[in-house]
Design a protein around this motif. Structure first.
Motif, PDB file in Angstrom:
ATOM      1  N   ILE A 121      -4.308  -3.582  -8.645  1.00 27.39           N
ATOM      2  CA  ILE A 121      -3.319  -4.656  -8.708  1.00 27.39           C
ATOM      3  C   ILE A 121      -2.925  -5.103  -7.303  1.00 27.39           C
ATOM      4  O   ILE A 121      -2.802  -6.300  -7.016  1.00 27.39           O
ATOM      5  CB  ILE A 121      -2.082  -4.199  -9.505  1.00 27.39           C
ATOM      6  N   ILE A 122      -2.732  -4.136  -6.407  1.00 24.65           N
ATOM      7  CA  ILE A 122      -2.353  -4.456  -5.031  1.00 24.65           C
ATOM      8  C   ILE A 122      -3.440  -5.270  -4.337  1.00 24.65           C
ATOM      9  O   ILE A 122      -3.160  -6.257  -3.645  1.00 24.65           O
ATOM     10  CB  ILE A 122      -2.061  -3.159  -4.252  1.00 24.65           C
ATOM     11  N   LEU A 123      -4.697  -4.880  -4.531  1.00 27.87           N
ATOM     12  CA  LEU A 123      -5.802  -5.610  -3.905  1.00 27.87           C
ATOM     13  C   LEU A 123      -5.899  -7.030  -4.438  1.00 27.87           C
ATOM     14  O   LEU A 123      -6.174  -7.972  -3.680  1.00 27.87           O
ATOM     15  CB  LEU A 123      -7.115  -4.854  -4.143  1.00 27.87           C
ATOM     16  N   LEU A 124      -5.661  -7.224  -5.728  1.00 28.92           N
ATOM     17  CA  LEU A 124      -5.712  -8.562  -6.309  1.00 28.92           C
ATOM     18  C   LEU A 124      -4.565  -9.427  -5.788  1.00 28.92           C
ATOM     19  O   LEU A 124      -4.759 -10.616  -5.492  1.00 28.92           O
ATOM     20  CB  LEU A 124      -5.657  -8.478  -7.835  1.00 28.92           C
ATOM     21  N   SER A 154       0.817  -1.214   0.000  1.00 27.97           N
ATOM     22  CA  SER A 154       0.000   0.000   0.000  1.00 27.97           C
ATOM     23  C   SER A 154       0.850   1.263   0.000  1.00 27.97           C
ATOM     24  O   SER A 154       0.335   2.357  -0.278  1.00 27.97           O
ATOM     25  CB  SER A 154      -0.937   0.004   1.205  1.00 27.97           C
ATOM     26  N   LEU A 155       2.130   1.139   0.312  1.00 22.35           N
ATOM     27  CA  LEU A 155       3.018   2.301   0.277  1.00 22.35           C
ATOM     28  C   LEU A 155       3.365   2.699  -1.158  1.00 22.35           C
ATOM     29  O   LEU A 155       3.733   3.853  -1.413  1.00 22.35           O
ATOM     30  CB  LEU A 155       4.308   2.006   1.055  1.00 22.35           C
ATOM     31  N   LEU A 156       3.247   1.740  -2.077  1.00 21.48           N
ATOM     32  CA  LEU A 156       3.617   2.015  -3.468  1.00 21.48           C
ATOM     33  C   LEU A 156       2.787   3.139  -4.094  1.00 21.48           C
ATOM     34  O   LEU A 156       3.352   4.047  -4.713  1.00 21.48           O
ATOM     35  CB  LEU A 156       3.516   0.729  -4.300  1.00 21.48           C
ATOM     36  N   PRO A 157       1.447   3.118  -3.988  1.00 19.50           N
ATOM     37  CA  PRO A 157       0.683   4.230  -4.576  1.00 19.50           C
ATOM     38  C   PRO A 157       1.038   5.578  -3.974  1.00 19.50           C
ATOM     39  O   PRO A 157       1.053   6.591  -4.677  1.00 19.50           O
ATOM     40  CB  PRO A 157      -0.780   3.852  -4.277  1.00 19.50           C
ATOM     41  N   HIS A 158       1.343   5.576  -2.674  1.00 15.32           N
ATOM     42  CA  HIS A 158       1.654   6.840  -2.009  1.00 15.32           C
ATOM     43  C   HIS A 158       2.954   7.443  -2.540  1.00 15.32           C
ATOM     44  O   HIS A 158       3.045   8.651  -2.777  1.00 15.32           O
ATOM     45  CB  HIS A 158       1.758   6.618  -0.505  1.00 15.32           C
ATOM     46  N   TYR A 159       3.957   6.575  -2.719  1.00 19.22           N
ATOM     47  CA  TYR A 159       5.263   7.075  -3.159  1.00 19.22           C
ATOM     48  C   TYR A 159       5.418   7.098  -4.676  1.00 19.22           C
ATOM     49  O   TYR A 159       6.459   7.511  -5.189  1.00 19.22           O
ATOM     50  CB  TYR A 159       6.375   6.218  -2.555  1.00 19.22           C
ATOM     51  N   SER A 160       4.399   6.638  -5.392  1.00 15.97           N
ATOM     52  CA  SER A 160       4.486   6.645  -6.855  1.00 15.97           C
ATOM     53  C   SER A 160       4.376   8.045  -7.444  1.00 15.97           C
ATOM     54  O   SER A 160       4.827   8.309  -8.554  1.00 15.97           O
ATOM     55  CB  SER A 160       3.392   5.753  -7.448  1.00 15.97           C
ATOM     56  N   ILE A 183      -5.695  13.261 -15.806  1.00 16.38           N
ATOM     57  CA  ILE A 183      -6.524  12.048 -15.710  1.00 16.38           C
ATOM     58  C   ILE A 183      -5.669  10.795 -15.729  1.00 16.38           C
ATOM     59  O   ILE A 183      -5.968   9.814 -15.033  1.00 16.38           O
ATOM     60  CB  ILE A 183      -7.543  12.017 -16.877  1.00 16.38           C
ATOM     61  N   LEU A 184      -4.580  10.801 -16.511  1.00 18.19           N
ATOM     62  CA  LEU A 184      -3.718   9.623 -16.612  1.00 18.19           C
ATOM     63  C   LEU A 184      -3.119   9.266 -15.251  1.00 18.19           C
ATOM     64  O   LEU A 184      -3.090   8.090 -14.870  1.00 18.19           O
ATOM     65  CB  LEU A 184      -2.605   9.873 -17.626  1.00 18.19           C
ATOM     66  N   SER A 185      -2.659  10.267 -14.506  1.00 24.22           N
ATOM     67  CA  SER A 185      -2.072  10.007 -13.189  1.00 24.22           C
ATOM     68  C   SER A 185      -3.107   9.405 -12.240  1.00 24.22           C
ATOM     69  O   SER A 185      -2.826   8.435 -11.516  1.00 24.22           O
ATOM     70  CB  SER A 185      -1.516  11.300 -12.590  1.00 24.22           C
ATOM     71  N   HIS A 186      -4.317   9.966 -12.244  1.00 27.07           N
ATOM     72  CA  HIS A 186      -5.378   9.426 -11.391  1.00 27.07           C
ATOM     73  C   HIS A 186      -5.728   7.992 -11.804  1.00 27.07           C
ATOM     74  O   HIS A 186      -5.948   7.129 -10.938  1.00 27.07           O
ATOM     75  CB  HIS A 186      -6.616  10.312 -11.473  1.00 27.07           C
ATOM     76  N   SER A 187      -5.777   7.740 -13.098  1.00 28.35           N
ATOM     77  CA  SER A 187      -6.103   6.391 -13.583  1.00 28.35           C
ATOM     78  C   SER A 187      -5.035   5.394 -13.157  1.00 28.35           C
ATOM     79  O   SER A 187      -5.349   4.287 -12.692  1.00 28.35           O
ATOM     80  CB  SER A 187      -6.237   6.407 -15.107  1.00 28.35           C
ATOM     81  N   LEU A 188      -3.763   5.769 -13.313  1.00 31.00           N
ATOM     82  CA  LEU A 188      -2.671   4.881 -12.917  1.00 31.00           C
ATOM     83  C   LEU A 188      -2.679   4.625 -11.414  1.00 31.00           C
ATOM     84  O   LEU A 188      -2.358   3.522 -10.954  1.00 31.00           O
ATOM     85  CB  LEU A 188      -1.327   5.474 -13.346  1.00 31.00           C
ATOM     86  N   TYR A 189      -3.047   5.650 -10.658  1.00 29.34           N
ATOM     87  CA  TYR A 189      -3.124   5.511  -9.203  1.00 29.34           C
ATOM     88  C   TYR A 189      -4.136   4.435  -8.822  1.00 29.34           C
ATOM     89  O   TYR A 189      -3.839   3.546  -8.010  1.00 29.34           O
ATOM     90  CB  TYR A 189      -3.510   6.853  -8.579  1.00 29.34           C
ATOM     91  N   TRP A 190      -5.334   4.465  -9.412  1.00 29.98           N
ATOM     92  CA  TRP A 190      -6.374   3.489  -9.082  1.00 29.98           C
ATOM     93  C   TRP A 190      -6.075   2.121  -9.672  1.00 29.98           C
ATOM     94  O   TRP A 190      -6.414   1.083  -9.074  1.00 29.98           O
ATOM     95  CB  TRP A 190      -7.734   3.994  -9.551  1.00 29.98           C
ATOM     96  N   VAL A 191      -5.426   2.085 -10.835  1.00 27.52           N
ATOM     97  CA  VAL A 191      -5.017   0.798 -11.413  1.00 27.52           C
ATOM     98  C   VAL A 191      -4.005   0.114 -10.500  1.00 27.52           C
ATOM     99  O   VAL A 191      -4.066  -1.104 -10.270  1.00 27.52           O
ATOM    100  CB  VAL A 191      -4.421   1.001 -12.824  1.00 27.52           C
ATOM    101  N   LEU A 192      -3.065   0.900  -9.972  1.00 28.99           N
ATOM    102  CA  LEU A 192      -2.065   0.360  -9.058  1.00 28.99           C
ATOM    103  C   LEU A 192      -2.723  -0.203  -7.804  1.00 28.99           C
ATOM    104  O   LEU A 192      -2.352  -1.279  -7.321  1.00 28.99           O
ATOM    105  CB  LEU A 192      -1.056   1.453  -8.696  1.00 28.99           C
ATOM    106  N   TRP A 193      -3.721   0.506  -7.286  1.00 30.52           N
ATOM    107  CA  TRP A 193      -4.453   0.006  -6.121  1.00 30.52           C
ATOM    108  C   TRP A 193      -5.193  -1.291  -6.459  1.00 30.52           C
ATOM    109  O   TRP A 193      -5.264  -2.217  -5.636  1.00 30.52           O
ATOM    110  CB  TRP A 193      -5.436   1.058  -5.619  1.00 30.52           C
TER     111      TRP A 193
END
Length: 246
Positions: A64-67, A38-44, A52-62
């Motif tokens: 992947i982490i949840l999966l 969960s630290l990865l999205p914070h420090y990414s 919009i791309l940054s927000h999309s990548l942020y949620w995509v990263l989350w």
């Protein structure tokens, strides 16, 4: 005859007797694994982006982490599912069981269940994303109030929608050759006429939420194995019994 919820929980506690240390150790390892990821999205830096791309990548990263966390949780579920009452001998750790056995099937199943659960919280997420960044605490709390109300409004329909698919993990554990679609359909079949019982089982763990809050989350490490053991007993209670051939 279906056993009452109280009996299922008694069986769960009996299965965990002598194995609670291992179960809570696996829950601790899983929590630490999730915390580290969960630290990865914070420090990414994606969360601070304005496009919009940054927000999309942020949620995509989350996502992947949840999966990945869900796939790791399969190991704990499988460990608890195979426990028998009175079995107190140590078992090998299986946290990475899901990574070695049909990970694609587990991931697709979790992704589908997560999406149908998440769709009910889209209004709350949309409302949250519209909150301006850098608000003062005095203005932030009123801005978060609609988000909380929308989240509470989506919780009940989300749980009801998730009910028919909640046994798919156990079906996959019973038959690793089963496809995600077959597991989900089999779960729907098993849950016919059982949704009220399952909802009652889930609601029975609601009081433990206060214990989790009061212990700053530490009690979750004890409650999580208990919940999975109760779910395993529920599945064992309603799944088709193998026919005896004379």
């Amino acid at each position: 005859m279906n056993a009452p919820t109280k009996e299922l929980k008694r069986r769960a506690r009996a299965a965990l007797t002598g194995n609670y240390f291992q179960s809570t150790s696996m829950a601790t390892s899983l929590s630490l694994f999730f915390f580290a990821l969960s630290l990865l999205p914070h420090y990414s830096g994606f969360a601070q982006g304005e496009d919009i791309l940054s927000h999309s990548l942020y949620w995509v990263l989350w996502g992947i982490i949840l999966l990945l966390a869900a796939l790791m949780e399969v190991g704990m579920v499988q460990f608890i599912y195979t426990l028998k009452p009175g079995q107190d001998k140590k078992q090998p750790s299986r946290l990475f069981y899901g990574f070695r056995n049909q990970p694609d099937a587990f991931l697709l199943t979790f992704a589908f269940r997560g999406l149908i659960f998440l769709v009910w919280f889209i209004p709350a997420i949309s409302c949250y994303l519209r909150i301006p960044r850098g608000l003062e605490p005095s203005r932030l709390l009123p801005a978060l109030a609609p988000v909380l109300l929308l989240s509470l409004a989506g919780l009940v329909p989300a749980l009801v929608t998730a009910l028919p698919f909640c046994l798919s993990t156990y079906i996959l554990l019973d038959d690793l050759s089963c496809s995600p679609q077959e597991a989900l359909l089999a779960s729907i079949q098993l849950m016919r006429g059982q949704k009220g019982r399952m909802l009652g089982l889930w609601l029975g763990f609601l009081p433990f939420a206060f214990l989790v809050i009061g212990s700053s989350g530490l009690a979750f490490l004890w409650i999580q194995p208990y919940f999975h053991a109760s779910m395993a007993q529920f599945y064992q209670d309603i799944k088709p019994k193998p026919s005896v051939v004379e």
